[in-house]
Design a protein around this motif. Structure first.
Motif, PDB file in Angstrom:
ATOM      1  N   MET A  25       0.816  -1.212   0.000  1.00 35.28           N
ATOM      2  CA  MET A  25       0.000   0.000   0.000  1.00 35.28           C
ATOM      3  C   MET A  25       0.849   1.262   0.000  1.00 35.28           C
ATOM      4  O   MET A  25       0.340   2.360  -0.279  1.00 35.28           O
ATOM      5  N   LEU A  26       2.148   1.133   0.312  1.00 37.62           N
ATOM      6  CA  LEU A  26       2.982   2.314   0.521  1.00 37.62           C
ATOM      7  C   LEU A  26       3.071   3.193  -0.726  1.00 37.62           C
ATOM      8  O   LEU A  26       2.770   4.391  -0.671  1.00 37.62           O
ATOM      9  N   GLU A  27       3.476   2.630  -1.852  1.00 36.01           N
ATOM     10  CA  GLU A  27       3.705   3.437  -3.048  1.00 36.01           C
ATOM     11  C   GLU A  27       2.426   4.058  -3.613  1.00 36.01           C
ATOM     12  O   GLU A  27       2.424   5.239  -3.974  1.00 36.01           O
ATOM     13  N   PRO A  28       1.307   3.304  -3.727  1.00 36.64           N
ATOM     14  CA  PRO A  28       0.092   3.973  -4.190  1.00 36.64           C
ATOM     15  C   PRO A  28      -0.392   5.056  -3.244  1.00 36.64           C
ATOM     16  O   PRO A  28      -0.906   6.093  -3.682  1.00 36.64           O
ATOM     17  N   ALA A  29      -0.228   4.824  -1.929  1.00 33.37           N
ATOM     18  CA  ALA A  29      -0.637   5.848  -0.958  1.00 33.37           C
ATOM     19  C   ALA A  29       0.212   7.102  -1.117  1.00 33.37           C
ATOM     20  O   ALA A  29      -0.304   8.234  -1.059  1.00 33.37           O
ATOM     21  N   VAL A  30       1.519   6.923  -1.327  1.00 33.16           N
ATOM     22  CA  VAL A  30       2.412   8.069  -1.523  1.00 33.16           C
ATOM     23  C   VAL A  30       2.003   8.847  -2.775  1.00 33.16           C
ATOM     24  O   VAL A  30       1.940  10.083  -2.756  1.00 33.16           O
TER      25      VAL A  30
END
Length: 464
Positions: A25-30
Motif C-alpha cells: 500500500m505504501l507506493e500507491p498511498a504516496v
C-alpha cells in the motif's frame, strides 16, 4: 512511534500478509498523497476529476510490489520505471477522455517529478524502520527447523536472509545423524526430535518450521501433539512431492480447510482488475497506433506475396488452443504438427520481416487477441501447440505456465529470454521466469514489465 513495547512486538510479529499489505500500500498511498499536496501547494481544489485520478492511481499501483528490504540505485530505477508506466497510462486516459484540461499542467509536472522521489524515500525509510525495530532483543524470533532435507535447507536460507527483520535461525532437528543427512557445513544439526521440546523452552524458540514430507504424516501428528504444550508458533512447510507451488494459499470451502498448490493469481478481484486493465490499455493503445498498424500492413503486403496477418495455433489458458495474430514476417506459414523456430539469419524471414521482428512490431496485432479475451498484455508468451507437446514431456511443471492467459510480453522476455529456445535448458529457464511471474504477480509488476518491454523494442540484442 511504537512507544509501547507490546504494540511494537505485535506489529513486527504480525502475520506476513499484514506486513506485505503495508508494503504494497505504501507506493500507491504516496502517489495519492503527493497529488493532494500538489493541489494544496498550487491552490487547486481537490475534487471531481482529481479524486477520480487518485482512485485510478490506487487501482493501477495496488497491490504494489513489496520493495522493503531492498535499497540503492536499483530500487530507484525500478520505482522510476513503474512510475513512468503509470504516468503513460494516466496520460492516455486523460487524452482519450479530454480530462487533462481540468488540471494545472505545472502542478501535474511537479507531481510527476516529486512522486517517485518520495516513493523511493518512503521505501528506504520503511526498510530502515523495520530493521531498527527488528534489532531490539525483545523483537527477535529464534527459529528451528524439523527435517534436514532439501525443502528444509531452502527454509533455512530464507530465515537467514530475513535476519535483519527479526528472524534468527538456530538449526535443524532430525532423528538422523549428521552423516546421514545432506546439510551444508554452515547449517547446524542440533539433535533428535526427542530433545526438541526442552530446547524450545531453554532457548526461547518462537517459531518451529516442520519440513517433513507428507509421507511422514504419523510423525507429524506425534510432533504436533508434543509441541502444542510449548509457546512456539508452529509452521508447516509442505514438500508436496516436488510440486512447484504457485499462489499457494489456505481456503475454507464449506468448513473444510483446502490448501491451494497450483492456483491462478487471477481469481476474484485480481481477475477483474487484470481484465479491466487489459481492455482499457488495449483500446487506448490500438487507437494510438492505428496509423502505425496501417503502415506495417502495407509494408508486409509489398515485401512478399501472402497474407498480411499470420494466424498461428498456440496454447492458451488452461491448455486450450487459440489463434494468435501476428504481422507475417516469413515467406512460409508453419502451423502444423511440426513448427520450426526462427533462427538468426533464417532464410524464411523477409527483409521487412526482419525489421518488424527486431522492433516487435510484428506482435502488435495481438492487442486484438487481448480484446477478444484469449490473451493478456503481460503473461507467459504463448508457444506453438507442437512445441508444447514437445517440451511438456521434458520440463517439469511446464504446463503450469498455462494457469494464466498468455501475454504479448512477459517476465522471461524482459530478463533476456526472448527469441529462439534451441535447447531444453533455455526453455527451462524461460519456464522458471514464467512461474516466478505467477508467484509474484501484481499490477506494479505488470507495469514494470511493460516499461522494460518498451525499452527493449529499440535495443534488444536477442531480437531477430
Amino acid at each position: 512511534m511504537f512507544e509501547d513495547r507490546s504494540a511494537r512486538k505485535q506489529f513486527l510479529n504480525a502475520p506476513p500478509s499484514v506486513s506485505t499489505s503495508i508494503a504494497a500500500m505504501l507506493e500507491p498511498a504516496v502517489a495519492a498523497l503527493v497529488l493532494v499536496a500538489c493541489h494544496i501547494a498550487y491552490n487547486e481544489p481537490f475534487e471531481g476529476v482529481s479524486m477520480a485520478l487518485a482512485i485510478l492511481l490506487l487501482v493501477l499501483l495496488f497491490p504494489g510490489i513489496n520493495r522493503f528490504g531492498k535499497a540503492g540505485i536499483a530500487v530507484g530505477i525500478d520505482i522510476a520505471l513503474s512510475w513512468s508506466s503509470v504516468l503513460f497510462v494516466v496520460l492516455m486516459v486523460g487524452y482519450a477522455s479530454n480530462g487533462l484540461k481540468h488540471f494545472n499542467h505545472e502542478m501535474l509536472m511537479a507531481w510527476a517529478l516529486v512522486t517517485p522521489l518520495v516513493q523511493w524515500a518512503a521505501v528506504a525509510g520503511g526498510t530502515w524502520l523495520f530493521r531498527i525495530y527488528a534489532a531490539a532483543p525483545d523483537s527477535r524470533r529464534p527459529a528451528v527447523i524439523i527435517g534436514a532435507n532439501r525443502i528444509g535447507v531452502r527454509a533455512a536460507r530464507m530465515l537467514q536472509s530475513r535476519k535483519a527483520y527479526g528472524h534468527d535461525f538456530l538449526g535443524f532437528f532430525d532423528d538422523r545423524t549428521r552423516d546421514r543427512v545432506e546439510l551444508p557445513d554452515d547449517l547446524p544439526l542440533l539433535g533428535s526430535l526427542a530433545a526438541l521440546s526442552e530446547f524450545i523452552e531453554q532457548s526461547g524458540v518462537k517459531d518451529v518450521f516442520i519440513t517433513l514430507p507428507l509421507t511422514s504424516q504419523p510423525r507429524i501428528l506425534n510432533l504436533m501433539d508434543g509441541l502444542q504444550n510449548t509457546t512456539a508458533s508452529l509452521h508447516f512447510v509442505p514438500d508436496v512431492f516436488g510440486v512447484s507451488i504457485i499462489q499457494g494459499r489456505l481456503a475454507d470451502m464449506g468448513g473444510i480447510p483446502v490448501v491451494g498448490l497450483l492456483v491462478t493469481p487471477f481469481e476474484g478481484v485480481n481477475g477483474m482488475l487484470k481484465r479491466a486493465s487489459d481492455v482499457v490499455l488495449s483500446i487506448l493503445i490500438l487507437l494510438m497506433i492505428s496509423p502505425l498498424l496501417l503502415v506495417v500492413a502495407i509494408g508486409v503486403k509489398l515485401s512478399s506475396p501472402g497474407p498480411v496477418i499470420f494466424r498461428q495455433r498456440r496454447t492458451g489458458l488452461d491448455g486450450e488452443v487459440i489463434e494468435v495474430y501476428k504481422f507475417r514476417s516469413m515467406t512460409t506459414q508453419d502451423n502444423g504438427d511440426e513448427v520450426q523456430q526462427a533462427t538468426r539469419g533464417d532464410a524464411r524471414i523477409t527483409p521487412f520481416g526482419a525489421f518488424i521482428r527486431r522492433t516487435s512490431l510484428d506482435e502488435l496485432p495481438q492487442f486484438v487477441n487481448v480484446l477478444q479475451g484469449t490473451m493478456s498484455i503481460v503473461g507467459p508468451r504463448p508457444h506453438a501447440v507442437a512445441h508444447n507437446e514437445q517440451y511438456r514431456k521434458l520440463i517439469k511443471a511446464y504446463m503450469a505456465r498455462h494457469k494464466v492467459k498468455p501475454g504479448i510480453t512477459g517476465w522471461a522476455q524482459v530478463n533476456g529470454l526472448r527469441g529462439e529456445t534451441d535447447t531444453v535448458d533455455k526453455m527451462a529457464r524461460r519456464v522458471e521466469y514464467d512461474l516466478e511471474y505467477l508467484r509474484n504477480w501484481s499490477v506494479g509488476l505488470d507495469l514494470l514489465i511493460i516499461a522494460r518491454t518498451a525499452k527493449l523494442m529499440f535495443s534488444d540484442p536477442k531480437a531477430f
